[in-house]
Design an enzyme around this catalytic site. Structure first.
Site, short mmCIF file in Angstrom:
data_model
loop_
_atom_site.label_atom_id
_atom_site.label_comp_id
_atom_site.label_asym_id
_atom_site.label_seq_id
_atom_site.Cartn_x
_atom_site.Cartn_y
_atom_site.Cartn_z
N ASP A 1 39.88 35.66 32.43
CA ASP A 1 40.58 37.10 32.85
C ASP A 1 42.00 36.99 32.89
O ASP A 1 42.84 35.84 32.96
CB ASP A 1 40.17 37.66 34.16
CG ASP A 1 40.78 36.66 35.39
OD1 ASP A 1 40.54 35.68 35.28
OD2 ASP A 1 41.16 37.31 36.40
N GLU B 1 40.15 35.35 38.52
CA GLU B 1 41.31 34.55 39.22
C GLU B 1 42.48 35.49 39.48
O GLU B 1 42.99 35.52 40.49
CB GLU B 1 41.66 33.40 38.52
CG GLU B 1 42.50 32.56 39.26
CD GLU B 1 44.03 32.87 39.11
OE1 GLU B 1 44.63 32.41 40.13
OE2 GLU B 1 44.47 33.48 38.16
#
Length: 464
Positions: free
Chosen positions: A103, A169
């Site tokens: 991500d 994250e």
């Protein structure tokens, strides 16, 4: 000895040959806008996970490759999709867990980008794009190193490998601890490599040995039941914006150093680092002076810092002659390694309550604490990593402290206390992670891929 040397050289050659394909695949990943923040299209995060899964399967290394998620504790939600791939160790060899995340941060103001943020663009030896460095480059270092190992050795290696590519994250890793618990058997390893840090510079590799923790929270300051005319009552009635300015100013002294009792400092030596280097890497103009005291790196690595990262107050375009009844701010504190983030938050909250001007009402919400990390540098894995980095970069690595935070490492330590944790990365100081014009230095990527492949080969010769 000849056999070991030939294995080593074969892996090095395969790593060099793996770079073009790895960069092409990195470009494809950068094109996927995998932002896991609320309000963004999470189908793109799923698409990114599927792309990473396909890359892991194509290495031919793993016995199992899956996309999994986990519950977000104390909610009805599920976390973002992660990729988990496993290969069991054989003949007494160790198992290594390779971590990165797929991500990315939101792009922010797209007008500040010199090229489209999700269109990978090469300029002056750098690949530009959101996620090009943080952390899809980390994903592709893992994939490229595994490709090189298998290209050089075929299936003739006994090293156990687990690959964990997280999908949230940047959005706070809300399901991370639960994911570790749910998948503890698959993730358990002797060595964990977290590829989400940086290097000393574009040529010199680093092993990150300390990370600051973080304590982030939202603060609401309220002084009035409702807005009032500033001409009618100004001078007698405190408005929330004035109270907030006065309150926040107490967090720092005149040098800009943190002035909050109870926030700790770590006592540790730091390498030489000039003000000129700071200006170059941070974009600090000539007329603006650095803040704090003592060596520059001690301020960044070993001392706390406090940053105001957001504020809700009347905007300039909506300014009127009005006393503002309440203001909301987001405060982000970096916590010196060795102090718990919760202890730091409590010290900050106590300071703010004690210094609230004019009896202003304070409300604390959205508290998010993540502890820092200190690496035990005496283990064999750190020595193997240093040797592999020196081979891969052609330059001896340095031990690096990082002012940023990777709070989930505390979860790894708690779940896998026997594992040796290595924090590495592909970023150089000009990568501008989280900022417009994020980029990856291409030579750094090449060296990082080679170094990790050589680390894998070195661990495959180690018997526990």
């Amino acid at each position: 000895m000849t056999s070991e040397l030939s294995r080593h050289e074969a892996v090095r050659t395969a790593a060099d040959e793996a770079v073009p394909e790895a960069l092409a695949d990195l470009g494809a990943l950068v094109r996927i806008p995998s932002v896991a923040f609320p309000g963004f299209d999470h189908a793109q995060v799923q698409r990114s996970a599927e792309a990473v899964k396909a890359l892991a399967e194509a290495t031919g290394v793993f016995e199992r490759v899956e996309i999994r998620d986990a519950a977000v504790p104390d909610t009805e939600e599920r976390g973002m999709p992660a990729v988990l791939a496993t290969r069991a160790a054989r003949n007494g060899r160790p198992t290594i867990l390779l971590y990165a995340h797929h991500d990315v941060q939101p792009v922010g103001d797209e007008a500040l980008w010199e090229s489209a943020p999700f269109e990978p663009t090469v300029r002056d030896g750098r690949l530009y794009g959101r996620g090009a460095a943080d952390d899809k480059a980390g994903v592709m270092v893992h994939i490229g190193a595994l490709r090189a190992l298998r290209q050089a050795l075929g299936d003739d290696f006994d090293l156990g490998v687990a690959l964990f590519i997280e999908g949230e994250e940047e959005a706070g890793s809300r399901s991370f601890a639960q994911f570790l618990s749910d998948n503890a058997d698959a993730l358990r390893a002797d060595v964990i490599v977290v590829a989400d840090s940086g290097n000393w510079d574009a040529r010199t590799p680093a092993v990150t040995v300390s990370l600051r923790g973080n304590a982030r929270f939202t603060l609401r300051v309220r002084t009035l039941d409702h807005a009032s005319h500033s001409g009618m009552y100004g001078g007698a009635v405190p408005d929330a914006l004035m109270a907030t300015v006065k309150l926040l100013a107490t967090l720092w002294d005149d040098d800009g150093a943190v002035a909050v009792e109870g926030l700790a400092t770590r006592d540790a030596a730091t390498p030489d680092y000039s003000e000129e280097t700071l200006r170059d890497e941070a974009g600090l103009p000539a007329g603006v002076t650095p803040i704090g005291r003592d060596s520059i790196l001690s301020r960044i690595w070993n001392k706390p810092s406090i940053t105001l990262t957001g504020i809700d107050a009347p905007s300039v375009v909506n300014a009127s002659n009005t006393l503002t009844p309440e203001v909301t701010v987001v405060i982000s504190a970096r916590v010196a390694p060795g102090q718990t983030a919760r202890e730091a938050y409590e010290a900050l909250a106590a300071h703010l309550r004690a210094h609230a001007p004019f009896g202003a009402e304070l409300e604390f919400t959205d508290v998010d604490c993540g502890d820092g990390f200190l690496v035990d540098t005496g283990g064999w894995a750190v020595q193997d990593a240093r040797a592999a980095l020196a081979d891969g970069y052609g330059v001896a690595p340095v031990d690096l402290g990082v002012g940023g935070s990777i709070p989930f490492i505390a979860d790894l330590v708690r779940e896998f206390p026997a594992a040796q944790i290595l924090v590495t990365g592909v970023e150089d100081p000009h990568a501008r992670a989280h900022s417009p014009n994020e980029s990856l230095h291409l030579d750094t990527f090449r060296h990082a891929l080679s170094a990790e492949a050589l680390l894998l080969e070195r661990l495959d010769t180690r018997t526990l």
